[in-house]
Design a protein around this motif. Structure first.
Motif, PDB file in Angstrom:
ATOM      1  N   GLN A   4      -4.752  12.424  22.361  1.00 58.46           N
ATOM      2  CA  GLN A   4      -3.954  12.718  23.550  1.00 58.46           C
ATOM      3  C   GLN A   4      -4.592  13.891  24.298  1.00 58.46           C
ATOM      4  O   GLN A   4      -4.934  14.912  23.686  1.00 58.46           O
ATOM      5  CB  GLN A   4      -2.522  13.062  23.157  1.00 58.46           C
ATOM      6  CG  GLN A   4      -1.642  13.253  24.385  1.00 58.46           C
ATOM      7  CD  GLN A   4      -0.180  13.461  24.029  1.00 58.46           C
ATOM      8  OE1 GLN A   4       0.140  13.917  22.931  1.00 58.46           O
ATOM      9  NE2 GLN A   4       0.690  13.135  24.957  1.00 58.46           N
ATOM     10  N   CYS A   5      -4.721  13.719  25.606  1.00 58.37           N
ATOM     11  CA  CYS A   5      -5.336  14.780  26.422  1.00 58.37           C
ATOM     12  C   CYS A   5      -4.451  16.026  26.402  1.00 58.37           C
ATOM     13  O   CYS A   5      -3.259  15.950  26.688  1.00 58.37           O
ATOM     14  CB  CYS A   5      -5.504  14.277  27.851  1.00 58.37           C
ATOM     15  SG  CYS A   5      -6.077  15.557  28.976  1.00 58.37           S
ATOM     16  N   PRO A   6      -5.021  17.199  26.092  1.00 56.25           N
ATOM     17  CA  PRO A   6      -4.206  18.423  26.036  1.00 56.25           C
ATOM     18  C   PRO A   6      -3.834  18.955  27.421  1.00 56.25           C
ATOM     19  O   PRO A   6      -3.023  19.857  27.523  1.00 56.25           O
ATOM     20  CB  PRO A   6      -5.114  19.417  25.298  1.00 56.25           C
ATOM     21  CG  PRO A   6      -6.493  18.943  25.580  1.00 56.25           C
ATOM     22  CD  PRO A   6      -6.421  17.449  25.700  1.00 56.25           C
ATOM     23  N   LEU A   7      -4.410  18.371  28.467  1.00 57.88           N
ATOM     24  CA  LEU A   7      -4.052  18.813  29.825  1.00 57.88           C
ATOM     25  C   LEU A   7      -2.991  17.884  30.428  1.00 57.88           C
ATOM     26  O   LEU A   7      -1.906  18.334  30.790  1.00 57.88           O
ATOM     27  CB  LEU A   7      -5.296  18.867  30.721  1.00 57.88           C
ATOM     28  CG  LEU A   7      -5.043  19.349  32.148  1.00 57.88           C
ATOM     29  CD1 LEU A   7      -4.554  20.795  32.181  1.00 57.88           C
ATOM     30  CD2 LEU A   7      -6.321  19.228  32.999  1.00 57.88           C
ATOM     31  N   CYS A   8      -3.294  16.590  30.536  1.00 56.87           N
ATOM     32  CA  CYS A   8      -2.380  15.685  31.260  1.00 56.87           C
ATOM     33  C   CYS A   8      -1.545  14.819  30.315  1.00 56.87           C
ATOM     34  O   CYS A   8      -0.689  14.074  30.778  1.00 56.87           O
ATOM     35  CB  CYS A   8      -3.159  14.814  32.240  1.00 56.87           C
ATOM     36  SG  CYS A   8      -4.055  13.453  31.472  1.00 56.87           S
ATOM     37  N   ARG A   9      -1.822  14.881  29.015  1.00 59.04           N
ATOM     38  CA  ARG A   9      -1.082  14.168  27.967  1.00 59.04           C
ATOM     39  C   ARG A   9      -1.334  12.658  27.944  1.00 59.04           C
ATOM     40  O   ARG A   9      -0.658  11.923  27.232  1.00 59.04           O
ATOM     41  CB  ARG A   9       0.433  14.446  28.054  1.00 59.04           C
ATOM     42  CG  ARG A   9       0.767  15.932  27.980  1.00 59.04           C
ATOM     43  CD  ARG A   9       2.268  16.175  28.088  1.00 59.04           C
ATOM     44  NE  ARG A   9       2.567  17.587  28.143  1.00 59.04           N
ATOM     45  CZ  ARG A   9       2.618  18.301  29.262  1.00 59.04           C
ATOM     46  NH1 ARG A   9       2.393  17.705  30.427  1.00 59.04           N
ATOM     47  NH2 ARG A   9       2.890  19.577  29.235  1.00 59.04           N
ATOM     48  N   HIS A  10      -2.296  12.203  28.727  1.00 64.05           N
ATOM     49  CA  HIS A  10      -2.687  10.789  28.702  1.00 64.05           C
ATOM     50  C   HIS A  10      -3.246  10.463  27.303  1.00 64.05           C
ATOM     51  O   HIS A  10      -3.831  11.324  26.654  1.00 64.05           O
ATOM     52  CB  HIS A  10      -3.767  10.583  29.770  1.00 64.05           C
ATOM     53  CG  HIS A  10      -4.102   9.165  30.042  1.00 64.05           C
ATOM     54  ND1 HIS A  10      -3.253   8.302  30.702  1.00 64.05           N
ATOM     55  CD2 HIS A  10      -5.217   8.437  29.755  1.00 64.05           C
ATOM     56  CE1 HIS A  10      -3.828   7.118  30.803  1.00 64.05           C
ATOM     57  NE2 HIS A  10      -5.017   7.169  30.242  1.00 64.05           N
ATOM     58  N   ARG A  11      -3.027   9.229  26.865  1.00 58.07           N
ATOM     59  CA  ARG A  11      -3.383   8.894  25.492  1.00 58.07           C
ATOM     60  C   ARG A  11      -4.658   8.063  25.347  1.00 58.07           C
ATOM     61  O   ARG A  11      -4.878   7.442  24.309  1.00 58.07           O
ATOM     62  CB  ARG A  11      -2.216   8.167  24.815  1.00 58.07           C
ATOM     63  CG  ARG A  11      -1.059   9.089  24.519  1.00 58.07           C
ATOM     64  CD  ARG A  11       0.032   8.408  23.725  1.00 58.07           C
ATOM     65  NE  ARG A  11       1.088   9.351  23.421  1.00 58.07           N
ATOM     66  CZ  ARG A  11       1.077  10.189  22.385  1.00 58.07           C
ATOM     67  NH1 ARG A  11       0.071  10.182  21.539  1.00 58.07           N
ATOM     68  NH2 ARG A  11       2.075  11.025  22.194  1.00 58.07           N
ATOM     69  N   GLN A  26     -13.559  12.574  26.579  1.00 61.67           N
ATOM     70  CA  GLN A  26     -13.177  12.746  27.984  1.00 61.67           C
ATOM     71  C   GLN A  26     -11.954  11.899  28.288  1.00 61.67           C
ATOM     72  O   GLN A  26     -11.921  10.687  28.023  1.00 61.67           O
ATOM     73  CB  GLN A  26     -14.321  12.344  28.907  1.00 61.67           C
ATOM     74  CG  GLN A  26     -13.997  12.624  30.382  1.00 61.67           C
ATOM     75  CD  GLN A  26     -15.178  12.372  31.292  1.00 61.67           C
ATOM     76  OE1 GLN A  26     -15.886  11.376  31.154  1.00 61.67           O
ATOM     77  NE2 GLN A  26     -15.400  13.277  32.234  1.00 61.67           N
ATOM     78  N   CYS A  27     -10.952  12.545  28.862  1.00 56.14           N
ATOM     79  CA  CYS A  27      -9.700  11.870  29.211  1.00 56.14           C
ATOM     80  C   CYS A  27      -9.940  10.837  30.318  1.00 56.14           C
ATOM     81  O   CYS A  27     -10.611  11.127  31.311  1.00 56.14           O
ATOM     82  CB  CYS A  27      -8.689  12.923  29.676  1.00 56.14           C
ATOM     83  SG  CYS A  27      -7.176  12.214  30.331  1.00 56.14           S
ATOM     84  N   ASP A  28      -9.364   9.651  30.142  1.00 55.72           N
ATOM     85  CA  ASP A  28      -9.509   8.589  31.142  1.00 55.72           C
ATOM     86  C   ASP A  28      -8.767   8.918  32.432  1.00 55.72           C
ATOM     87  O   ASP A  28      -9.034   8.328  33.474  1.00 55.72           O
ATOM     88  CB  ASP A  28      -8.932   7.264  30.606  1.00 55.72           C
ATOM     89  CG  ASP A  28      -9.844   6.624  29.578  1.00 55.72           C
ATOM     90  OD1 ASP A  28     -10.971   7.123  29.391  1.00 55.72           O
ATOM     91  OD2 ASP A  28      -9.419   5.622  28.959  1.00 55.72           O
ATOM     92  N   ASN A  29      -7.798   9.816  32.354  1.00 52.78           N
ATOM     93  CA  ASN A  29      -6.951  10.090  33.520  1.00 52.78           C
ATOM     94  C   ASN A  29      -7.435  11.304  34.324  1.00 52.78           C
ATOM     95  O   ASN A  29      -7.612  11.205  35.537  1.00 52.78           O
ATOM     96  CB  ASN A  29      -5.507  10.313  33.047  1.00 52.78           C
ATOM     97  CG  ASN A  29      -4.549  10.542  34.187  1.00 52.78           C
ATOM     98  OD1 ASN A  29      -4.598   9.832  35.191  1.00 52.78           O
ATOM     99  ND2 ASN A  29      -3.691  11.534  34.060  1.00 52.78           N
ATOM    100  N   CYS A  30      -7.637  12.459  33.657  1.00 50.24           N
ATOM    101  CA  CYS A  30      -7.930  13.699  34.412  1.00 50.24           C
ATOM    102  C   CYS A  30      -9.368  14.176  34.225  1.00 50.24           C
ATOM    103  O   CYS A  30      -9.743  15.195  34.819  1.00 50.24           O
ATOM    104  CB  CYS A  30      -6.944  14.799  34.023  1.00 50.24           C
ATOM    105  SG  CYS A  30      -7.263  15.499  32.390  1.00 50.24           S
ATOM    106  N   ASP A  31     -10.139  13.457  33.403  1.00 47.94           N
ATOM    107  CA  ASP A  31     -11.558  13.788  33.179  1.00 47.94           C
ATOM    108  C   ASP A  31     -11.800  15.053  32.352  1.00 47.94           C
ATOM    109  O   ASP A  31     -12.957  15.459  32.176  1.00 47.94           O
ATOM    110  CB  ASP A  31     -12.334  13.912  34.508  1.00 47.94           C
ATOM    111  CG  ASP A  31     -12.859  12.575  35.000  1.00 47.94           C
ATOM    112  OD1 ASP A  31     -12.541  11.544  34.362  1.00 47.94           O
ATOM    113  OD2 ASP A  31     -13.575  12.559  36.015  1.00 47.94           O
TER     114      ASP A  31
HETATM  115 ZN   LIG Z   1      -6.118  14.221  30.853  1.00 49.25          ZN
END
Ligand SMILES: [Zn+2]
Length: 215
Positions: A4-11, A26-31
């Motif tokens: 889980q992304c620690p910034l935007c919480r995207h999984r 690398q987060c798929d949502n916020c990079d």
């Molecule tokens: Zn993210």
């Protein structure tokens, strides 16, 4: 393993880089590029690492380094303002520079200045220099700091930016075991949209987020 992304919480996140010490996703949502928690240092080891790299209040090189953030911020602050130096470390030189220019600066640092009441006041500006790359929960921390910022205020952040996967692989910044979050232009654009902030890239490693009046 939780990705889980620690910034935007995207999984959803993709492996971005791997070296002999850690993996980076690398987060798929916020990079955001982040290091999964099993590679994080324990707090006592993290503190010991910071103690080794203590900056000095008299260090002219450190003052020059901080001036990349201090000078543009001072231009923003017309009258005497009240700010917070979040993650000030053992030598809060940026706060000193701002105080020399007539501003009042509260200090907070998880290890060195853990006076949490500083996190419950309202501020005209908040600075965090070389801090957000260390945060276990940057989303929660940045959002709660944003709540402490008055309308018209500025949050001044200093962190080095991810440029490309090729550059990342040879980047000195990832060799620091306390660096666990790596932001890019895309990540700050996501963050500014999420906060409703006005975004300005002031220097290669200095980013301002302004809280627009009326929001
Ligand atoms: Zn993210």
């Amino acid at each position: 393993m939780s990705l889980q992304c620690p910034l935007c919480r995207h999984r959803a996140a993709q492996l971005y880089h791997k070296d002999k010490f850690r993996s980076y996703y690398q987060c798929d949502n916020c990079d955001l590029v982040f290091v999964p928690s099993q590679f994080h240092l324990a707090p006592d080891k993290e503190r010991a690492y910071y103690d080794l790299h203590e900056n000095s209040m008299e260090d002219e090189g450190y003052r020059q380094f901080l001036s990349r953030c201090a000078q543009p911020l001072l231009k923003e602050l017309e009258s005497p303002c009240h700010g917070l130096d979040f993650g000030c470390g053992p030598a809060p030189l940026l706060a000193k520079i701002l105080a020399e220019n007539g501003h009042r600066v509260d200090l907070y640092d998880y290890f060195y200045m853990p006076a949490r009441k500083a996190l419950h006041r309202s501020y005209d500006f908040i600075v965090a220099t070389e801090v957000i790359e260390h945060l276990v929960q940057p989303g929660v921390e940045i959002e709660s700091l944003w709540q402490r910022l008055r309308a018209g205020g500025v949050m001044a952040l200093m962190t080095k930016l991810v440029i490309s996967a090729e550059r990342f692989a040879n980047w000195h910044y990832i060799r620091d075991p306390t660096h666990i979050c790596f932001f890019s232009v895309n990540t700050f654009e996501w963050l500014a949209r999420s906060l409703g902030a006005e975004l300005q890239f002031v220097h290669s490693d200095v980013i301002f987020l302004r809280k627009i009046r009326g929001l």
